[in-house]
Design a protein around this motif. Structure first.
Motif, PDB file in Angstrom:
ATOM      1  N   LEU A 193       0.816  -1.208   0.000  1.00 43.83           N
ATOM      2  CA  LEU A 193       0.000   0.000   0.000  1.00 43.83           C
ATOM      3  C   LEU A 193       0.853   1.263   0.000  1.00 43.83           C
ATOM      4  CD1 LEU A 193      -2.817  -1.040   2.482  1.00 43.83           C
ATOM      5  CD2 LEU A 193      -2.901  -0.958  -0.009  1.00 43.83           C
ATOM      6  N   GLY A 194       2.063   1.179   0.508  1.00 47.55           N
ATOM      7  CA  GLY A 194       2.960   2.323   0.503  1.00 47.55           C
ATOM      8  C   GLY A 194       2.888   3.172   1.751  1.00 47.55           C
ATOM      9  N   PHE A 195       1.701   3.378   2.296  1.00 48.94           N
ATOM     10  CA  PHE A 195       1.592   4.246   3.470  1.00 48.94           C
ATOM     11  C   PHE A 195       1.633   3.485   4.789  1.00 48.94           C
ATOM     12  CE2 PHE A 195      -2.600   3.430   1.762  1.00 48.94           C
ATOM     13  CZ  PHE A 195      -3.334   3.042   2.858  1.00 48.94           C
ATOM     14  N   ILE A 196       1.518   2.153   4.742  1.00 47.23           N
ATOM     15  CA  ILE A 196       1.772   1.308   5.913  1.00 47.23           C
ATOM     16  C   ILE A 196       2.544   0.084   5.434  1.00 47.23           C
ATOM     17  CG2 ILE A 196      -0.194   2.071   7.319  1.00 47.23           C
ATOM     18  CD1 ILE A 196      -1.698  -0.434   6.498  1.00 47.23           C
ATOM     19  N   PRO A 197       3.346  -0.509   6.318  1.00 43.61           N
ATOM     20  CA  PRO A 197       4.190  -1.636   5.895  1.00 43.61           C
ATOM     21  C   PRO A 197       3.484  -2.989   5.889  1.00 43.61           C
ATOM     22  CG  PRO A 197       4.690  -1.053   8.142  1.00 43.61           C
ATOM     23  CD  PRO A 197       3.658  -0.067   7.664  1.00 43.61           C
ATOM     24  N   VAL A 198       2.186  -2.999   5.637  1.00 39.88           N
ATOM     25  CA  VAL A 198       1.406  -4.228   5.615  1.00 39.88           C
ATOM     26  C   VAL A 198       0.732  -4.333   4.251  1.00 39.88           C
ATOM     27  CG1 VAL A 198      -0.483  -5.502   6.698  1.00 39.88           C
ATOM     28  CG2 VAL A 198       0.993  -4.043   8.098  1.00 39.88           C
ATOM     29  N   HIS A 210       5.184   2.635  15.984  1.00 39.94           N
ATOM     30  CA  HIS A 210       5.185   3.836  16.823  1.00 39.94           C
ATOM     31  C   HIS A 210       4.283   4.945  16.277  1.00 39.94           C
ATOM     32  CE1 HIS A 210       8.367   1.863  18.991  1.00 39.94           C
ATOM     33  NE2 HIS A 210       9.061   1.748  17.866  1.00 39.94           N
ATOM     34  N   ILE A 211       3.121   4.536  15.762  1.00 40.80           N
ATOM     35  CA  ILE A 211       2.102   5.518  15.389  1.00 40.80           C
ATOM     36  C   ILE A 211       0.953   5.351  16.381  1.00 40.80           C
ATOM     37  CG2 ILE A 211       2.753   5.555  12.940  1.00 40.80           C
ATOM     38  CD1 ILE A 211       0.338   3.765  12.333  1.00 40.80           C
ATOM     39  N   THR A 212       0.041   6.281  16.379  1.00 43.55           N
ATOM     40  CA  THR A 212      -1.082   6.160  17.311  1.00 43.55           C
ATOM     41  C   THR A 212      -2.052   5.077  16.815  1.00 43.55           C
ATOM     42  OG1 THR A 212      -2.503   7.771  16.208  1.00 43.55           O
ATOM     43  CG2 THR A 212      -0.923   8.626  17.846  1.00 43.55           C
ATOM     44  N   ILE A 213      -2.824   4.557  17.745  1.00 52.06           N
ATOM     45  CA  ILE A 213      -3.825   3.556  17.366  1.00 52.06           C
ATOM     46  C   ILE A 213      -4.837   4.181  16.400  1.00 52.06           C
ATOM     47  CG2 ILE A 213      -5.730   2.139  18.229  1.00 52.06           C
ATOM     48  CD1 ILE A 213      -4.001   1.415  20.601  1.00 52.06           C
ATOM     49  N   GLY A 214      -5.176   5.431  16.627  1.00 54.20           N
ATOM     50  CA  GLY A 214      -6.100   6.122  15.721  1.00 54.20           C
ATOM     51  C   GLY A 214      -5.561   6.183  14.300  1.00 54.20           C
ATOM     52  N   GLN A 215      -4.284   6.527  14.157  1.00 54.55           N
ATOM     53  CA  GLN A 215      -3.675   6.566  12.825  1.00 54.55           C
ATOM     54  C   GLN A 215      -3.664   5.173  12.199  1.00 54.55           C
ATOM     55  OE1 GLN A 215       0.025   8.259  14.226  1.00 54.55           O
ATOM     56  NE2 GLN A 215      -0.353  10.174  13.092  1.00 54.55           N
ATOM     57  N   SER A 216      -3.374   4.184  13.018  1.00 59.18           N
ATOM     58  CA  SER A 216      -3.341   2.811  12.517  1.00 59.18           C
ATOM     59  C   SER A 216      -4.724   2.348  12.074  1.00 59.18           C
ATOM     60  CB  SER A 216      -2.781   1.892  13.598  1.00 59.18           C
ATOM     61  OG  SER A 216      -2.709   0.569  13.151  1.00 59.18           O
ATOM     62  N   ILE A 238      -7.173   4.235  11.053  1.00 58.02           N
ATOM     63  CA  ILE A 238      -7.510   4.957   9.820  1.00 58.02           C
ATOM     64  C   ILE A 238      -6.797   4.327   8.625  1.00 58.02           C
ATOM     65  CG2 ILE A 238      -7.205   7.157   8.609  1.00 58.02           C
ATOM     66  CD1 ILE A 238      -7.852   8.509  11.350  1.00 58.02           C
ATOM     67  N   ALA A 239      -5.520   3.983   8.795  1.00 61.12           N
ATOM     68  CA  ALA A 239      -4.772   3.334   7.706  1.00 61.12           C
ATOM     69  C   ALA A 239      -5.403   1.997   7.346  1.00 61.12           C
ATOM     70  CB  ALA A 239      -3.313   3.159   8.106  1.00 61.12           C
ATOM     71  N   ASN A 240      -5.935   1.309   8.338  1.00 62.05           N
ATOM     72  CA  ASN A 240      -6.551   0.000   8.103  1.00 62.05           C
ATOM     73  C   ASN A 240      -7.853   0.077   7.326  1.00 62.05           C
ATOM     74  OD1 ASN A 240      -5.548  -2.732   9.427  1.00 62.05           O
ATOM     75  ND2 ASN A 240      -4.653  -1.010  10.525  1.00 62.05           N
ATOM     76  N   LEU A 241      -8.443   1.237   7.226  1.00 59.49           N
ATOM     77  CA  LEU A 241      -9.653   1.381   6.426  1.00 59.49           C
ATOM     78  C   LEU A 241      -9.404   1.001   4.964  1.00 59.49           C
ATOM     79  CD1 LEU A 241     -11.162   4.706   7.845  1.00 59.49           C
ATOM     80  CD2 LEU A 241     -11.931   2.354   8.281  1.00 59.49           C
ATOM     81  N   ALA A 242      -8.157   1.097   4.531  1.00 58.87           N
ATOM     82  CA  ALA A 242      -7.808   0.718   3.158  1.00 58.87           C
ATOM     83  C   ALA A 242      -8.045  -0.775   2.904  1.00 58.87           C
ATOM     84  CB  ALA A 242      -6.354   1.067   2.869  1.00 58.87           C
ATOM     85  N   PHE A 243      -8.012  -1.584   3.960  1.00 61.98           N
ATOM     86  CA  PHE A 243      -8.207  -3.026   3.806  1.00 61.98           C
ATOM     87  C   PHE A 243      -9.680  -3.423   3.709  1.00 61.98           C
ATOM     88  CE2 PHE A 243      -4.099  -3.118   6.288  1.00 61.98           C
ATOM     89  CZ  PHE A 243      -3.322  -3.519   5.224  1.00 61.98           C
TER      90      PHE A 243
END
Length: 182
Positions: free
Chosen positions: A27-32, A140-146, A148-153
């Motif tokens: 995805l580029g914006f997270i390492p998953v 080391h990002i906030t759970i909220g940021q994580s 939000i990033a997971n919404l891509a899945f």
């Protein structure tokens, strides 16, 4: 445990391995990456139930832990359980247990909407939620940021849920296959 049970567990483990042969989509914006293996994990719960489904995923994870390159992209080894995507992988172990339990507890057989709800709840929200918590810790990002990033899945995982439901229903409608899964 009967030979039939062992065969079903081994075949489901093989399905999860095969789905790992498809490379992940970064995805580029997270390492998953986006992977297909979680569809196999959902299928384990939908087809084999809580006990055999969980055993098949546990077998898969043991093989990965001892170094077999069965994760998407050909990865394997204990490092897979310490990477940013480790939370998703650990959640896989509980997913068939939760899906199988919910389907049997609420008699979801032949109720596609209910079955879809359980597969989506535990195969998408549960995995992505646990994965997001670990991702926040590991990167080391906030759970909220994580989260939000997971919404891509969610869109792709929802499609995998529909595919899981369709495959499970097709196999269970086949009287020969359904008899073998009993």
């Amino acid at each position: 445990m009967k030979a039939k049970d062992i065969t079903q567990i081994a075949l489901m483990t093989a399905v999860i391995v095969i789905l790992g042969m498809f490379p992940g989509i970064p995805l580029g914006f997270i390492p998953v990456p986006i992977v297909l293996q979680n569809m196999g994990v959902m299928l384990a719960g939908a087809l084999l139930g809580p006990k055999k489904g969980t055993i098949s995923v546990a077998l898969f994870l043991i093989l990965v832990a001892i170094g077999m390159p069965f994760m998407s992209g050909g990865n394997g080894g204990i490092a897979c359980f310490m990477s940013p995507s480790a939370g998703y992988v650990i959640a896989w172990l509980f997913t068939p247990l939760l899906i199988g339990w919910a389907e049997s507890r609420f008699n979801a057989d032949h109720k596609p909407v209910l079955e879809f709800a359980f597969i989506w709840l535990f195969g998408v929200l549960f995995i992505d939620g646990v994965g997001a918590v670990w991702l926040a810790f590991a990167t080391h990002i906030t759970i909220g940021q994580s989260l939000i990033a997971n919404l891509a899945f969610i869109p792709g995982d929802s499609i995998k849920t529909v595919a899981t439901l369709l495959v499970a229903q097709a196999l269970l409608k086949n009287k020969t296959v359904a008899a073998q899964l009993q």
